[in-house]
Design a protein around this motif. Structure first.
Motif, mmCIF file in Angstrom:
data_model
loop_
_atom_site.group_PDB
_atom_site.id
_atom_site.type_symbol
_atom_site.label_atom_id
_atom_site.label_comp_id
_atom_site.label_asym_id
_atom_site.label_seq_id
_atom_site.Cartn_x
_atom_site.Cartn_y
_atom_site.Cartn_z
ATOM 1 N N GLY A 222 0.810 -1.210 0.000
ATOM 2 C CA GLY A 222 0.000 0.000 0.000
ATOM 3 C C GLY A 222 0.844 1.261 0.000
ATOM 4 N N LEU A 223 1.965 1.235 0.699
ATOM 5 C CA LEU A 223 2.852 2.392 0.744
ATOM 6 C C LEU A 223 3.572 2.621 -0.577
ATOM 7 C CD1 LEU A 223 4.403 1.794 4.282
ATOM 8 C CD2 LEU A 223 2.993 3.771 3.635
ATOM 9 N N ASP A 224 3.940 1.539 -1.268
ATOM 10 C CA ASP A 224 4.883 1.642 -2.386
ATOM 11 C C ASP A 224 4.273 1.488 -3.777
ATOM 12 O OD1 ASP A 224 6.852 1.940 -0.491
ATOM 13 O OD2 ASP A 224 7.446 -0.171 -0.527
ATOM 14 N N ASP A 225 3.146 0.807 -3.889
ATOM 15 C CA ASP A 225 2.598 0.487 -5.212
ATOM 16 C C ASP A 225 1.625 1.577 -5.645
ATOM 17 O OD1 ASP A 225 1.426 -0.542 -7.491
ATOM 18 O OD2 ASP A 225 1.268 -2.579 -6.704
ATOM 19 N N PRO A 226 1.973 2.384 -6.645
ATOM 20 C CA PRO A 226 1.101 3.495 -7.045
ATOM 21 C C PRO A 226 -0.223 3.050 -7.640
ATOM 22 C CG PRO A 226 2.925 3.262 -8.588
ATOM 23 C CD PRO A 226 3.220 2.338 -7.444
ATOM 24 N N SER A 227 -0.333 1.768 -8.016
ATOM 25 C CA SER A 227 -1.597 1.288 -8.575
ATOM 26 C C SER A 227 -2.597 0.883 -7.499
ATOM 27 C CB SER A 227 -1.345 0.095 -9.505
ATOM 28 O OG SER A 227 -0.950 -1.052 -8.763
ATOM 29 N N MET A 228 -2.155 0.829 -6.253
ATOM 30 C CA MET A 228 -3.019 0.387 -5.161
ATOM 31 C C MET A 228 -3.724 1.587 -4.557
ATOM 32 S SD MET A 228 -1.955 -2.136 -2.037
ATOM 33 C CE MET A 228 -3.197 -2.878 -0.964
ATOM 34 N N GLN A 229 -5.054 1.588 -4.610
ATOM 35 C CA GLN A 229 -5.825 2.720 -4.095
ATOM 36 C C GLN A 229 -7.224 2.249 -3.730
ATOM 37 O OE1 GLN A 229 -5.645 6.220 -6.522
ATOM 38 N NE2 GLN A 229 -6.450 7.527 -4.901
ATOM 39 N N GLY A 230 -7.781 2.863 -2.673
ATOM 40 C CA GLY A 230 -9.131 2.526 -2.260
ATOM 41 C C GLY A 230 -9.173 1.377 -1.269
ATOM 42 N N PRO A 231 -10.376 0.782 -1.069
ATOM 43 C CA PRO A 231 -10.539 -0.246 -0.035
ATOM 44 C C PRO A 231 -10.158 -1.649 -0.504
ATOM 45 C CG PRO A 231 -12.665 0.298 -0.980
ATOM 46 C CD PRO A 231 -11.667 1.216 -1.621
ATOM 47 N N TYR A 232 -9.485 -2.362 0.390
ATOM 48 C CA TYR A 232 -9.124 -3.762 0.177
ATOM 49 C C TYR A 232 -9.445 -4.546 1.447
ATOM 50 C CZ TYR A 232 -6.186 -2.326 -3.803
ATOM 51 O OH TYR A 232 -5.724 -1.811 -4.990
ATOM 52 N N ILE A 233 -9.893 -5.776 1.283
ATOM 53 C CA ILE A 233 -9.986 -6.687 2.417
ATOM 54 C C ILE A 233 -8.611 -7.277 2.659
ATOM 55 C CG2 ILE A 233 -10.879 -8.924 3.178
ATOM 56 C CD1 ILE A 233 -13.513 -8.210 1.823
ATOM 57 N N ALA A 234 -8.125 -7.150 3.889
ATOM 58 C CA ALA A 234 -6.817 -7.697 4.269
ATOM 59 C C ALA A 234 -7.052 -8.991 5.023
ATOM 60 C CB ALA A 234 -6.042 -6.698 5.115
ATOM 61 N N SER A 235 -7.162 -10.082 4.265
ATOM 62 C CA SER A 235 -7.451 -11.384 4.849
ATOM 63 C C SER A 235 -6.968 -12.453 3.896
ATOM 64 C CB SER A 235 -8.964 -11.534 5.097
ATOM 65 O OG SER A 235 -9.235 -12.649 5.906
ATOM 66 N N SER A 236 -6.585 -13.596 4.438
ATOM 67 C CA SER A 236 -6.101 -14.697 3.607
ATOM 68 C C SER A 236 -7.243 -15.244 2.755
ATOM 69 C CB SER A 236 -5.555 -15.819 4.487
ATOM 70 O OG SER A 236 -6.621 -16.614 4.974
ATOM 71 N N PRO A 237 -6.920 -15.970 1.695
ATOM 72 C CA PRO A 237 -7.969 -16.582 0.869
ATOM 73 C C PRO A 237 -8.534 -17.859 1.478
ATOM 74 C CG PRO A 237 -5.822 -17.060 -0.070
ATOM 75 C CD PRO A 237 -5.578 -16.122 1.084
ATOM 76 N N GLY A 238 -8.152 -18.183 2.732
ATOM 77 C CA GLY A 238 -8.592 -19.440 3.335
ATOM 78 C C GLY A 238 -9.300 -19.282 4.658
ATOM 79 N N PRO A 239 -10.431 -18.537 4.724
ATOM 80 C CA PRO A 239 -11.171 -18.474 5.987
ATOM 81 C C PRO A 239 -11.776 -19.842 6.308
ATOM 82 C CG PRO A 239 -12.484 -17.506 4.218
ATOM 83 C CD PRO A 239 -11.116 -17.798 3.634
ATOM 84 N N VAL A 240 -11.952 -20.108 7.592
ATOM 85 C CA VAL A 240 -12.454 -21.415 8.031
ATOM 86 C C VAL A 240 -13.489 -21.215 9.129
ATOM 87 C CG1 VAL A 240 -10.320 -22.657 7.468
ATOM 88 C CG2 VAL A 240 -10.596 -21.637 9.734
ATOM 89 N N PRO A 241 -14.350 -22.224 9.368
ATOM 90 C CA PRO A 241 -15.239 -22.146 10.532
ATOM 91 C C PRO A 241 -14.435 -22.169 11.831
ATOM 92 C CG PRO A 241 -15.959 -23.862 8.988
ATOM 93 C CD PRO A 241 -14.597 -23.427 8.551
#
Length: 317
Positions: A222-241
Motif C-alpha cells: 500500500g505504501l509503495d505500489d502506485p496502482s493500489m488505491q481505495g478499499p481492500y480486504i486484508a485477509s487470507s484466501p482461506g477463511p475457516v469455521p
C-alpha cells in the motif's frame, strides 16, 4: 513490488501495539526509517523513533509528517473488552478522532506524505452466516459495522486530494508475541492450553485471518505500489469455521483435547473471567479479497495450517 518512494520516514500512528510493532520491525528490517506515534513508547525497544501523541490534539508530533514518505494509521482502542457504554464510545471516538487529527496534521505541514494507508475492519460486513464477503458486499448492522463506516467516512474527509489513499479492512491477524502482546492468537492459545480450545457455540461462525507477514506485506505494498488505491480486504484466501480453526490450532500447538463451550457458557464466562465481549467468539464472518486476487497478490501463507505451523514452530502436517 515497486521500489519505495521517497527517503523520508514511514510514520505509524497508533503503532505501539502488536500490529504496529510487527509492522515497524518489518519496515526497519527492510532498511526503512520508522517513526511511531503513540501515547507510550512501544515495547520492546526497537530500531525506530517514538514520538508522543494523544491521538486527539494537534501538537509538535505533526512535524514528523513533514517530508515523510508515507503514513500508516492504526490508532484505535482495542475491541477486546466488555462493551460497556463507555467502552463503545471510546472504541468509536478513538478511531474517528485520531483520523480527524491526522487530517488536520497533514494540512499543517509543507510536504505531507504522498500516501496514507488507513486501517479499517473486516467487521464492517457484519456477521452474515455462510456468506463469503468481498469488497463489493453490503455492510452489516451493529456496533462494529457502525464503527467501521464512521472510521472510513472520517478518513475520506481527512485524506488530502493529493494523497494516494489505501484502506485495509483487516481480519484477525495471527502473529508472534514480541513483548507488545501476541494479539488475539495469544489469548486463543492460552485457552487451548487450558483445554478450552474446542467448538464455541455452533462452531460454524467464520474465522477470517491473515498471517502477520502477509499483513506487513500488504501495508508495504500500500505504501509503495502506485496502482493500489481505495478499499481492500486484508485477509487470507482461506477463511475457516471456528471449530476448524481451533482444531488446526490445537494440532499446531500439540494440544490433544479441546472441550466445547455452549453459547450460554460463553455469554456468562467471557465478561466475568476474560473481561471481553462474548460476541467476539460467538459471531464471525467469511471474507476474501477479490481485489487482491484480481491484482495478483500472492499470499505467503494462504492456508491456516501453514500459517500456524510457522508461528508455533510445527510443520502443520
Amino acid at each position: 513490488m515497486p521500489e519505495p518512494t521517497g527517503r523520508g520516514p514511514i510514520v505509524v500512528a497508533g503503532g505501539s501495539g502488536f500490529l504496529g510493532v510487527s509492522l515497524a520491525t518489518h519496515l526497519a528490517e527492510a532498511g526503512r526509517p520508522v517513526v511511531i506515534l503513540s501515547r507510550r513508547p512501544p515495547r520492546p525497544i526497537g530500531p525506530w523513533r517514538h514520538v508522543a501523541w494523544d491521538g486527539r490534539t494537534l501538537g509538535e508530533w505533526r512535524r514528523e509528517l513533514d517530508g515523510a514518505s508515507g503514513l500508516v494509521n492504526l490508532a484505535g482502542r482495542t475491541v477486546d473488552c466488555v462493551k460497556t457504554p463507555d467502552h463503545r464510545d471510546e472504541i468509536l471516538r478513538s478511531r474517528v478522532e485520531a483520523t480527524r487529527i491526522l487530517g488536520e496534521a497533514v494540512r499543517s505541514v509543507g510536504a505531507p506524505p504522498p500516501v496514507w494507508v488507513q486501517m479499517s475492519t473486516a467487521h464492517i460486513y457484519g456477521d452474515p452466516p455462510c456468506v463469503v464477503c468481498t469488497e463489493d458486499s453490503p455492510f452489516g448492522l451493529g456496533l462494529a459495522p457502525t464503527v467501521g463506516r464512521a472510521w472510513e467516512d472520517e478518513f475520506a474527509r481527512a485524506v488530502l486530494p493529493s494523497q494516494r489513499d489505501v484502506v485495509l479492512r483487516t481480519s484477525f491477524v495471527v502473529g508472534r508475541d514480541r513483548g507488545a502482546g501476541g494479539g488475539a492468537l495469544a489469548r486463543l492459545l492460552f485457552l487451548a492450553r487450558l483445554g478450552l480450545g474446542g467448538r464455541v457455540g455452533s462452531g460454524e461462525q467464520g474465522m477470517s485471518w491473515i498471517h502477520e507477514a502477509d499483513m506487513n506485506r500488504l501495508f508495504e505494498r500500500g505504501l509503495d505500489d502506485p496502482s493500489m488505491q481505495g478499499p481492500y480486504i486484508a485477509s487470507s484466501p482461506g477463511p475457516v469455521p471456528q471449530r476448524e480453526f481451533m482444531r488446526i490450532l490445537r494440532r499446531a500447538a500439540g494440544i490433544p483435547i479441546g472441550l466445547p463451550a455452549f453459547a450460554w457458557m460463553v455469554r456468562i464466562g467471557a465478561p466475568l473471567f476474560l473481561r471481553t465481549d462474548p460476541e467476539l467468539a460467538l459471531y464471525g464472518r467469511f471474507v476474501v479479497s477479490k481485489r487482491l486476487e484480481d491484482e495478483g497478490f500472492a499470499f505467503r501463507f494462504p492456508r491456516l495450517d501453514e500459517a500456524l505451523g510457522d508461528l508455533l514452530g510445527s510443520s502443520g502436517d
